[in-house]
Design a protein around this motif. Structure first.
Motif, PDB file in Angstrom:
ATOM      1  N   LEU A   1       0.849  -1.191   0.000  1.00  0.00           N
ATOM      2  CA  LEU A   1       0.000   0.000   0.000  1.00  0.00           C
ATOM      3  C   LEU A   1       0.884   1.240   0.000  1.00  0.00           C
ATOM      4  CD1 LEU A   1      -2.523  -1.103   2.792  1.00  0.00           C
ATOM      5  CD2 LEU A   1      -2.808  -1.293   0.317  1.00  0.00           C
TER       6      LEU A   1
ATOM      7  N   GLU B   1      -2.492   5.529   1.496  1.00  0.00           N
ATOM      8  CA  GLU B   1      -3.467   4.469   1.817  1.00  0.00           C
ATOM      9  C   GLU B   1      -3.249   3.967   3.245  1.00  0.00           C
ATOM     10  OE1 GLU B   1      -2.182   2.173  -1.790  1.00  0.00           O
ATOM     11  OE2 GLU B   1      -4.282   1.604  -1.813  1.00  0.00           O
ATOM     12  N   ARG B   2      -1.976   3.750   3.607  1.00  0.00           N
ATOM     13  CA  ARG B   2      -1.686   3.226   4.940  1.00  0.00           C
ATOM     14  C   ARG B   2      -2.130   4.212   6.029  1.00  0.00           C
ATOM     15  NH1 ARG B   2       3.923   2.855   4.964  1.00  0.00           N
ATOM     16  NH2 ARG B   2       4.184   3.317   2.768  1.00  0.00           N
TER      17      ARG B   2
ATOM     18  N   LEU C   1      -6.020   4.325   6.231  1.00  0.00           N
ATOM     19  CA  LEU C   1      -6.559   3.156   6.939  1.00  0.00           C
ATOM     20  C   LEU C   1      -6.305   3.273   8.438  1.00  0.00           C
ATOM     21  CD1 LEU C   1      -5.602   0.327   4.420  1.00  0.00           C
ATOM     22  CD2 LEU C   1      -7.912   1.141   4.952  1.00  0.00           C
TER      23      LEU C   1
ATOM     24  N   THR D   1      -8.715   5.655   9.989  1.00  0.00           N
ATOM     25  CA  THR D   1     -10.059   5.065  10.120  1.00  0.00           C
ATOM     26  C   THR D   1     -10.131   4.134  11.329  1.00  0.00           C
ATOM     27  OG1 THR D   1     -10.326   5.181   7.738  1.00  0.00           O
ATOM     28  CG2 THR D   1     -11.814   3.706   8.908  1.00  0.00           C
TER      29      THR D   1
ATOM     30  N   VAL E   1     -12.321  -2.686   7.391  1.00  0.00           N
ATOM     31  CA  VAL E   1     -12.005  -1.669   6.379  1.00  0.00           C
ATOM     32  C   VAL E   1     -10.702  -2.006   5.634  1.00  0.00           C
ATOM     33  CG1 VAL E   1     -10.789  -0.137   7.990  1.00  0.00           C
ATOM     34  CG2 VAL E   1     -11.899   0.831   5.990  1.00  0.00           C
ATOM     35  N   VAL E   2      -9.776  -2.639   6.337  1.00  0.00           N
ATOM     36  CA  VAL E   2      -8.500  -3.016   5.711  1.00  0.00           C
ATOM     37  C   VAL E   2      -8.719  -4.205   4.770  1.00  0.00           C
ATOM     38  CG1 VAL E   2      -6.142  -3.828   6.133  1.00  0.00           C
ATOM     39  CG2 VAL E   2      -7.184  -2.149   7.675  1.00  0.00           C
TER      40      VAL E   2
ATOM     41  N   GLU F   1     -11.454  -5.031   3.298  1.00  0.00           N
ATOM     42  CA  GLU F   1     -12.213  -4.567   2.118  1.00  0.00           C
ATOM     43  C   GLU F   1     -11.309  -3.793   1.167  1.00  0.00           C
ATOM     44  OE1 GLU F   1     -15.322  -2.391   4.076  1.00  0.00           O
ATOM     45  OE2 GLU F   1     -16.068  -4.266   4.983  1.00  0.00           O
ATOM     46  N   HIS F   2     -10.435  -2.987   1.718  1.00  0.00           N
ATOM     47  CA  HIS F   2      -9.512  -2.210   0.884  1.00  0.00           C
ATOM     48  C   HIS F   2      -8.607  -3.146   0.078  1.00  0.00           C
ATOM     49  CE1 HIS F   2      -7.313   1.460  -0.171  1.00  0.00           C
ATOM     50  NE2 HIS F   2      -6.230   0.702  -0.129  1.00  0.00           N
TER      51      HIS F   2
ATOM     52  N   ARG G   1     -10.375  -4.942  -2.773  1.00  0.00           N
ATOM     53  CA  ARG G   1     -10.679  -4.116  -3.954  1.00  0.00           C
ATOM     54  C   ARG G   1      -9.482  -3.944  -4.879  1.00  0.00           C
ATOM     55  NH1 ARG G   1     -13.718  -0.880  -0.395  1.00  0.00           N
ATOM     56  NH2 ARG G   1     -11.981   0.555  -0.149  1.00  0.00           N
ATOM     57  N   ARG G   2      -8.293  -4.276  -4.372  1.00  0.00           N
ATOM     58  CA  ARG G   2      -7.098  -4.092  -5.194  1.00  0.00           C
ATOM     59  C   ARG G   2      -6.987  -5.216  -6.215  1.00  0.00           C
ATOM     60  NH1 ARG G   2      -3.228  -0.672  -3.235  1.00  0.00           N
ATOM     61  NH2 ARG G   2      -1.611  -1.874  -4.249  1.00  0.00           N
TER      62      ARG G   2
END
Ligand code: PNS
Length: 163
Positions: free
Chosen positions: A46, A50-51, A54, A57, A148-149, A151-152, A155-156
């Motif tokens: 990431l 992005e890191r 996350l 969040t 959330v991580v 899911e992130h 998506r990649r």
């Protein structure tokens, strides 16, 4: 007097093991700054933004915790913010040699003390590098990272080339 601790790392990605340490530190210090190393390894999974996003969040419910990205030496980051305490989680004896060297170097460079916090046993096997490995091959990481991580990462695009 208000006492601040820095929790540094690459957080590529943040795991439940990191979060456990941050929560325990936040319960014992007035303020915690999570210092996220921008240039984490040769090829981080990431990017730094992005890191950091996350991390922000997953610690949003902790009012005394903030997140900052840094480049260069951790002691410079600490010096710029007037912080003299680093807290790092230790999972196993295998972590200790390198962590001890870094702690002693940081004290030599910048009079910054490092406190070690033993990982909670349920997370002592957990590392970002293993999570990356499992995710890379399509394994289930939902037990190891916040939703959330997971899911992130889901998506990649897959990073394993097709045979
Ligand atoms: O999550 P990690 O990879 O165990 O974190 C390591 C980190 C970011 C804490 C460490 O590599 C670091 O502090 N890097 C910045 C450069 C530095 O100050 N190194 C230590 C003194 S030589």
């Amino acid at each position: 007097m208000s006492v601040t601790a820095v929790c540094p790392g690459s957080f590529d990605p943040v795991t439940y093991g990191h979060l456990d340490v941050v929560r325990r530190v936040a319960a014992r210090f007035d303020r915690v700054v999570i210092a996220c190393l921008r240039n984490a390894g040769k090829q981080p999974l990431l990017d730094a933004d992005e890191r950091v996003a996350l991390l922000e969040t997953v610690v949003a419910d902790l009012p005394n915790v903030e997140v900052a990205a840094f480049d260069g030496l951790l002691v410079d980051f600490c010096r710029e913010r007037g912080i003299d305490t680093i807290v790092k989680g230790l999972r196993a004896v295998s972590d200790f040699d390198y962590e001890l060297q870094m702690a002693q170097m940081n004290t030599a460079l910048g009079s910054v003390e490092t406190l070690f916090l033993p990982a909670s046993p349920i997370y002592s096997f957990l590392s970002s590098s293993l999570v990356r490995e499992v995710a890379r091959f399509g394994g289930d990481i939902t037990e190891f990272v916040p939703p959330v991580v997971a899911e992130h990462l889901a998506r990649r695009p897959p990073t394993v080339p097709p045979p």
